[in-house]
Design an enzyme around this catalytic site. Structure first.
Site, PDB file in Angstrom:
ATOM      1  N   SER A  34       0.808  -1.231   0.000  1.00  0.00           N
ATOM      2  CA  SER A  34       0.000   0.000   0.000  1.00  0.00           C
ATOM      3  C   SER A  34       0.835   1.273   0.000  1.00  0.00           C
ATOM      4  O   SER A  34       0.315   2.337  -0.317  1.00  0.00           O
ATOM      5  CB  SER A  34      -0.931   0.020   1.220  1.00  0.00           C
ATOM      6  OG  SER A  34      -0.184  -0.031   2.418  1.00  0.00           O
ATOM      7  N   ASP A 324      -3.927   8.094   7.495  1.00  0.00           N
ATOM      8  CA  ASP A 324      -4.716   7.158   8.303  1.00  0.00           C
ATOM      9  C   ASP A 324      -3.748   6.475   9.269  1.00  0.00           C
ATOM     10  O   ASP A 324      -2.585   6.837   9.342  1.00  0.00           O
ATOM     11  CB  ASP A 324      -5.529   6.176   7.443  1.00  0.00           C
ATOM     12  CG  ASP A 324      -4.674   5.210   6.619  1.00  0.00           C
ATOM     13  OD1 ASP A 324      -3.483   5.036   6.932  1.00  0.00           O
ATOM     14  OD2 ASP A 324      -5.202   4.624   5.652  1.00  0.00           O
ATOM     15  N   HIS A 327      -0.745   4.982   7.091  1.00  0.00           N
ATOM     16  CA  HIS A 327      -0.143   5.571   5.894  1.00  0.00           C
ATOM     17  C   HIS A 327       0.125   7.074   6.040  1.00  0.00           C
ATOM     18  O   HIS A 327      -0.699   7.791   6.616  1.00  0.00           O
ATOM     19  CB  HIS A 327      -1.063   5.355   4.692  1.00  0.00           C
ATOM     20  CG  HIS A 327      -1.372   3.919   4.450  1.00  0.00           C
ATOM     21  ND1 HIS A 327      -2.559   3.333   4.845  1.00  0.00           N
ATOM     22  CD2 HIS A 327      -0.635   2.942   3.867  1.00  0.00           C
ATOM     23  CE1 HIS A 327      -2.542   2.047   4.505  1.00  0.00           C
ATOM     24  NE2 HIS A 327      -1.389   1.780   3.927  1.00  0.00           N
TER      25      HIS A 327
END
Length: 350
Positions: A34, A324, A327
């Site tokens: 990610s 978040d 991240h």
């Protein structure tokens, strides 16, 4: 008069050469998790997605793309620095085709790792499947631009790899299987063995320029700090030590592969230290909040838990190190990228 214009003529001459210099890297090709996924998870059956608001609210047009960020991620900034497009499309995104992918493409999948068992946790694309997509891409590229041109693009392209965090935080420390099979050091070595096999396969497919990013200070992610109640919600030293140890071993692997693989130019992109500085000395970089994320309450949320209906989501993400609980914000991504780009340009743009 003629003499006075010489510097201008020289300047114009060098200016005309600069696109040629930048063209030494004709494409940016991305593998990983990610930290570098630009939207592949949108197209697979997994709960780990980010193709909804408020993700992407600071991206072009305020569009959520599947990037786990409020805006752009490191491969986007790196692509732009090499004179290529400012955002790298996801391979599975039906809005793009081989003409778009010829100058840059992302095969990364949020939630994946070196270990196939990690990708199974949230049903995402394993690393071996990313490699299969890349082989398919090679075939499409050869059909599109011809054998010789495709081989040149594939050889001169810069390949970015960024993964490993999920192997520890979503697999090793959560489920008993790997923990019962490996000590932490053994698991580090197991992952590096998988990484070595992957790079050797890429090399056999014609890849010559690779930048591989190790682990971030994963003990400082808001998710880990939120659960570190006994440690007053500070960073978890054990996780950071594991990350540092892994990164040192990764540097050794890079040196080994550069020696053993003919024509390979591989670099370990050192993101840990700059990221740790940002987290521990945020005001130096213009941040106000580091222990909590912008989205929702900023402690546990990512993917569907970070949604536009939550009243607690911050209004200005540039004040936050994290978007978040897992991240970084676009601003953090840009600072880290700007730190790495001079090394990448020096290593790969000639």
């Amino acid at each position: 008069m003629a003499f006075g214009s010489t510097p201008v003529l020289l300047w114009l001459f060098f200016l005309s050469l600069s696109p040629l210099t930048k063209a030494k890297v004709p494409a940016i090709i991305v593998f990983g998790d990610s930290s570098v996924d630009s939207g592949n998870n949108n197209l697979i059956s997994t709960v780990l997605k980010s193709n909804f608001q408020p993700y992407g609210r600071d991206f072009y047009g305020g569009q959520p793309t599947g990037r786990f960020c409020n805006g752009r991620i490191p491969p986007d900034f790196i692509s732009e620095a090499f004179g290529l497009k400012p955002a790298i499309p996801a391979y599975l995104d039906p809005a793009y085709n081989i003409s778009d992918f010829a100058t840059g493409v992302c095969f990364a999948s949020a939630g994946t790792g070196y270990d196939n068992a990690t990708s199974k946790v949230l049903n995402v694309i394993p690393l071996w499947k990313e490699l299969e997509y890349y082989k398919e891409y090679q075939r499409k590229l050869r059909s599109y631009v011809g054998e010789n041109k495709a081989n040149e693009i594939l050889r001169e392209a810069l390949y970015l790899m960024s993964l490993g965090t999920n192997d520890f935080l979503e697999n090793y420390y959560v489920f008993p299987t790997r923990k019962s099979q490996f000590s932490v050091r053994q698991y580090q070595d197991f992952l590096l063995g998988l990484g070595e096999n992957f790079v050797r396969e890429l090399h056999a497919l014609g890849v010559r320029k690779i930048s591989i990013t190790g682990l971030p200070p994963m003990g400082c992610l808001p998710l880990e700090r939120a659960t570190n109640i006994l440690g007053q919600n500070d960073c978890v030293p054990e996780y950071n030590n594991v990350a540092s140890g892994f990164n040192r071993k990764l540097e050794g692997l890079v040196a080994k592969l550069n020696k053993e693989l003919p024509g390979m130019r591989m670099v370990s992109a050192p993101a840990y230290d700059i990221f740790y500085q940002i987290i521990t000395r945020p005001s130096l970089f213009g941040f106000e909040v580091t222990g909590m994320a912008c989205c929702s309450t900023g402690t546990f949320e990512m993917s569907y838990l970070c949604n536009q209906y939550n009243p607690f989501t911050c209004s200005d993400a540039s004040k936050y190190v994290f978007w978040d609980a897992f991240h970084p914000t676009e601003k953090t991504n840009k600072i880290i990228s700007d730190h790495l780009i001079p090394l990448l340009l020096a290593m790969f743009s000639h």
